[in-house]
Each structure stands twice: as structure tokens, then as C-alpha cells.
Design a protein around this motif. Structure first.
Motif, PDB file in Angstrom:
ATOM      1  N   PRO A  60     122.433  -2.141 -23.601  1.00  0.00           N
ATOM      2  CA  PRO A  60     121.683  -2.569 -22.422  1.00  0.00           C
ATOM      3  C   PRO A  60     121.849  -4.059 -22.143  1.00  0.00           C
ATOM      4  O   PRO A  60     121.991  -4.861 -23.051  1.00  0.00           O
ATOM      5  N   GLY A  61     121.814  -4.367 -20.862  1.00  0.00           N
ATOM      6  CA  GLY A  61     121.883  -5.761 -20.442  1.00  0.00           C
ATOM      7  C   GLY A  61     120.906  -5.992 -19.308  1.00  0.00           C
ATOM      8  O   GLY A  61     120.385  -5.055 -18.718  1.00  0.00           O
ATOM      9  N   GLY A  62     120.661  -7.230 -18.997  1.00  0.00           N
ATOM     10  CA  GLY A  62     119.741  -7.518 -17.899  1.00  0.00           C
ATOM     11  C   GLY A  62     118.319  -7.135 -18.251  1.00  0.00           C
ATOM     12  O   GLY A  62     117.864  -7.353 -19.364  1.00  0.00           O
ATOM     13  N   ALA A  63     117.639  -6.525 -17.303  1.00  0.00           N
ATOM     14  CA  ALA A  63     116.233  -6.180 -17.491  1.00  0.00           C
ATOM     15  C   ALA A  63     115.889  -4.976 -16.620  1.00  0.00           C
ATOM     16  O   ALA A  63     116.749  -4.419 -15.957  1.00  0.00           O
ATOM     17  N   VAL A  64     114.625  -4.612 -16.619  1.00  0.00           N
ATOM     18  CA  VAL A  64     114.126  -3.480 -15.850  1.00  0.00           C
ATOM     19  C   VAL A  64     113.376  -4.004 -14.629  1.00  0.00           C
ATOM     20  O   VAL A  64     112.593  -4.940 -14.731  1.00  0.00           O
ATOM     21  N   PHE A  65     113.612  -3.375 -13.469  1.00  0.00           N
ATOM     22  CA  PHE A  65     112.847  -3.677 -12.263  1.00  0.00           C
ATOM     23  C   PHE A  65     113.062  -2.565 -11.254  1.00  0.00           C
ATOM     24  O   PHE A  65     113.900  -1.690 -11.430  1.00  0.00           O
ATOM     25  N   VAL A  66     112.264  -2.584 -10.198  1.00  0.00           N
ATOM     26  CA  VAL A  66     112.372  -1.603  -9.122  1.00  0.00           C
ATOM     27  C   VAL A  66     112.909  -2.332  -7.898  1.00  0.00           C
ATOM     28  O   VAL A  66     112.300  -3.297  -7.430  1.00  0.00           O
ATOM     29  N   ARG A  67     114.066  -1.907  -7.403  1.00  0.00           N
ATOM     30  CA  ARG A  67     114.694  -2.569  -6.251  1.00  0.00           C
ATOM     31  C   ARG A  67     113.878  -2.390  -4.979  1.00  0.00           C
ATOM     32  O   ARG A  67     113.719  -3.320  -4.207  1.00  0.00           O
ATOM     33  N   TYR A  68     113.397  -1.168  -4.739  1.00  0.00           N
ATOM     34  CA  TYR A  68     112.542  -0.901  -3.582  1.00  0.00           C
ATOM     35  C   TYR A  68     111.728   0.352  -3.845  1.00  0.00           C
ATOM     36  O   TYR A  68     112.062   1.163  -4.717  1.00  0.00           O
ATOM     37  N   ALA A  69     110.646   0.486  -3.101  1.00  0.00           N
ATOM     38  CA  ALA A  69     109.782   1.658  -3.189  1.00  0.00           C
ATOM     39  C   ALA A  69     109.175   1.884  -1.809  1.00  0.00           C
ATOM     40  O   ALA A  69     108.445   1.025  -1.312  1.00  0.00           O
ATOM     41  N   THR A  70     109.505   3.003  -1.192  1.00  0.00           N
ATOM     42  CA  THR A  70     108.971   3.290   0.137  1.00  0.00           C
ATOM     43  C   THR A  70     108.346   4.675   0.166  1.00  0.00           C
ATOM     44  O   THR A  70     108.770   5.586  -0.556  1.00  0.00           O
ATOM     45  N   LEU A  71     107.345   4.808   1.006  1.00  0.00           N
ATOM     46  CA  LEU A  71     106.717   6.089   1.289  1.00  0.00           C
ATOM     47  C   LEU A  71     107.085   6.415   2.729  1.00  0.00           C
ATOM     48  O   LEU A  71     106.734   5.664   3.640  1.00  0.00           O
ATOM     49  N   ALA A  72     107.832   7.495   2.912  1.00  0.00           N
ATOM     50  CA  ALA A  72     108.335   7.841   4.245  1.00  0.00           C
ATOM     51  C   ALA A  72     107.680   9.123   4.733  1.00  0.00           C
ATOM     52  O   ALA A  72     107.367  10.028   3.948  1.00  0.00           O
ATOM     53  N   PHE A  73     107.495   9.185   6.035  1.00  0.00           N
ATOM     54  CA  PHE A  73     106.967  10.374   6.694  1.00  0.00           C
ATOM     55  C   PHE A  73     107.990  10.806   7.730  1.00  0.00           C
ATOM     56  O   PHE A  73     108.396  10.003   8.578  1.00  0.00           O
ATOM     57  N   GLU A  74     108.415  12.047   7.643  1.00  0.00           N
ATOM     58  CA  GLU A  74     109.399  12.591   8.587  1.00  0.00           C
ATOM     59  C   GLU A  74     108.749  13.731   9.362  1.00  0.00           C
ATOM     60  O   GLU A  74     108.249  14.693   8.774  1.00  0.00           O
ATOM     61  N   TRP A  75     108.781  13.581  10.689  1.00  0.00           N
ATOM     62  CA  TRP A  75     108.203  14.598  11.559  1.00  0.00           C
ATOM     63  C   TRP A  75     109.210  15.708  11.778  1.00  0.00           C
ATOM     64  O   TRP A  75     110.375  15.465  12.085  1.00  0.00           O
ATOM     65  N   ARG A  76     108.735  16.942  11.603  1.00  0.00           N
ATOM     66  CA  ARG A  76     109.605  18.108  11.818  1.00  0.00           C
ATOM     67  C   ARG A  76     109.792  18.389  13.301  1.00  0.00           C
ATOM     68  O   ARG A  76     110.790  18.897  13.722  1.00  0.00           O
ATOM     69  N   ASP A  77     108.780  18.021  14.078  1.00  0.00           N
ATOM     70  CA  ASP A  77     108.833  18.223  15.527  1.00  0.00           C
ATOM     71  C   ASP A  77     109.511  17.003  16.161  1.00  0.00           C
ATOM     72  O   ASP A  77     108.988  15.902  16.094  1.00  0.00           O
TER      73      ASP A  77
END
Length: 174
Positions: free
Chosen positions: A154-171
Motif C-alpha cells: 500500500p501507498g498513499g492514504a485512504v480518502f473518499v474522492r466524492y460522495a453524491t446522493l442522486a435522484f433519477e425520475w422515471r417519468d
């Protein structure tokens, strides 16, 4: 498909879902050797009723944590809002999208989508369904297990690049 999303690293968007990220080090946080033992039954940190109240609040998911072989859990409980982008969330699909450096698992309400929520590869985006029938006020727990890699060196470190909550309309006329 029409969609709108919330950036779960943005304070206004976190407020919209009444969410706060928390994090802790270890496969099983608080256990000796970070909970790394042979023949483990798994980490309880993935479960929605796990008590993370003693964990640190994480104001920046992109902040690097630890070095070498490491495991970090990030957790958030979200509340589905009434609307997003001025539109009712009913009749949408609610999705969580992230990219965990380096490897990650995405647990939704203590469940893992074995096709999409598991480690997909080195820094690969992940997209999982939170609910196919979001209802305002419903609560969901998202638990991310981040692993530094490659595991053998392992190298570097741990992190989260992005985190999104998306809503997709079926209509399409949404």
C-alpha cells in the motif's frame, strides 16, 4: 433520464438530508490490531444500528487518513428530503455514487450489493441503489469501508474522492 443530485461533501446538501459523516480507523474500530484477525465473521460497523456516536466527525471526506495497510469506515445516516431541485422525490430512484481511494465497499442499511457495492478495482467509481421508492422522511444508513492499496504494497492514504446522493425520475416529464 432526468436527475438531480446532492453533494454529500457540501454542508448545505448535508443539511438537506440531515446528515453528518463520521469516521473511524480499523476493520473493526476500537478493537486491538484494528480488528484484523484470522477467520473474522465481519465488521459490525456495516450494520445500520451500530453505535458510531464515539467516532470522529468527518468534515472533509477527501482528507487523507493513515498510511500503509489501513481500513477506515465512513458512516452517515441520511433522511430523504421532500424535494430536490424543487421536484418531489417520490417516483424516483435514489442512488449513492462514490469513488473511494483505493478500494471500497458500500453498505446500504447493512446490506451489500454484491455486484456493485463491493471492491470494483483500484479507484473505480461505485453506484448503488439506496432505494427504488424514496419517501420523504425515510432514513438510510450508508457505511463505506475504505482500504488502502494495493494490499500487498500500500501507498498513499485512504480518502473518499466524492460522495453524491442522486435522484433519477422515471417519468421523463418530471
Amino acid at each position: 433520464m432526468p436527475r438531480a443530485s446532492l453533494d454529500l461533501q457540501n454542508s448545505d446538501d448535508l443539511n438537506a438530508v440531515s446528515g453528518e459523516w463520521r469516521f473511524a480507523v480499523g476493520l473493526v474500530p476500537g478493537e486491538p490490531n484494528e480488528g484484523l484477525v484470522a477467520l473474522s465473521e465481519g465488521s459490525p460497523a456495516r450494520l445500520p444500528d451500530y453505535d458510531d456516536s464515539g467516532w470522529e466527525v468527518c468534515g472533509d471526506l477527501a482528507q487523507w487518513h493513515s498510511h500503509g495497510l489501513s481500513f477506515i469506515w465512513y458512516r452517515i445516516e441520511i433522511t430523504i428530503p421532500e424535494t430536490i431541485g424543487g421536484r418531489d422525490v417520490r417516483g424516483t430512484n435514489c442512488l449513492f455514487e462514490t469513488c473511494i481511494d483505493d478500494y471500497g465497499e458500500v453498505w446500504v442499511n447493512g446490506e451489500l450489493d454484491m455486484a456493485k457495492g463491493t471492491v470494483q478495482g483500484f479507484n473505480i467509481p461505485q453506484r448503488v441503489v439506496v432505494t427504488a421508492d424514496p419517501q420523504p422522511g425515510d432514513k438510510h444508513t450508508l457505511a463505506l469501508l475504505a482500504i488502502n492499496g494495493p494490499i500487498a504494497r500500500p501507498g498513499g492514504a485512504v480518502f473518499v474522492r466524492y460522495a453524491t446522493l442522486a435522484f433519477e425520475w422515471r417519468d421523463p416529464s418530471y
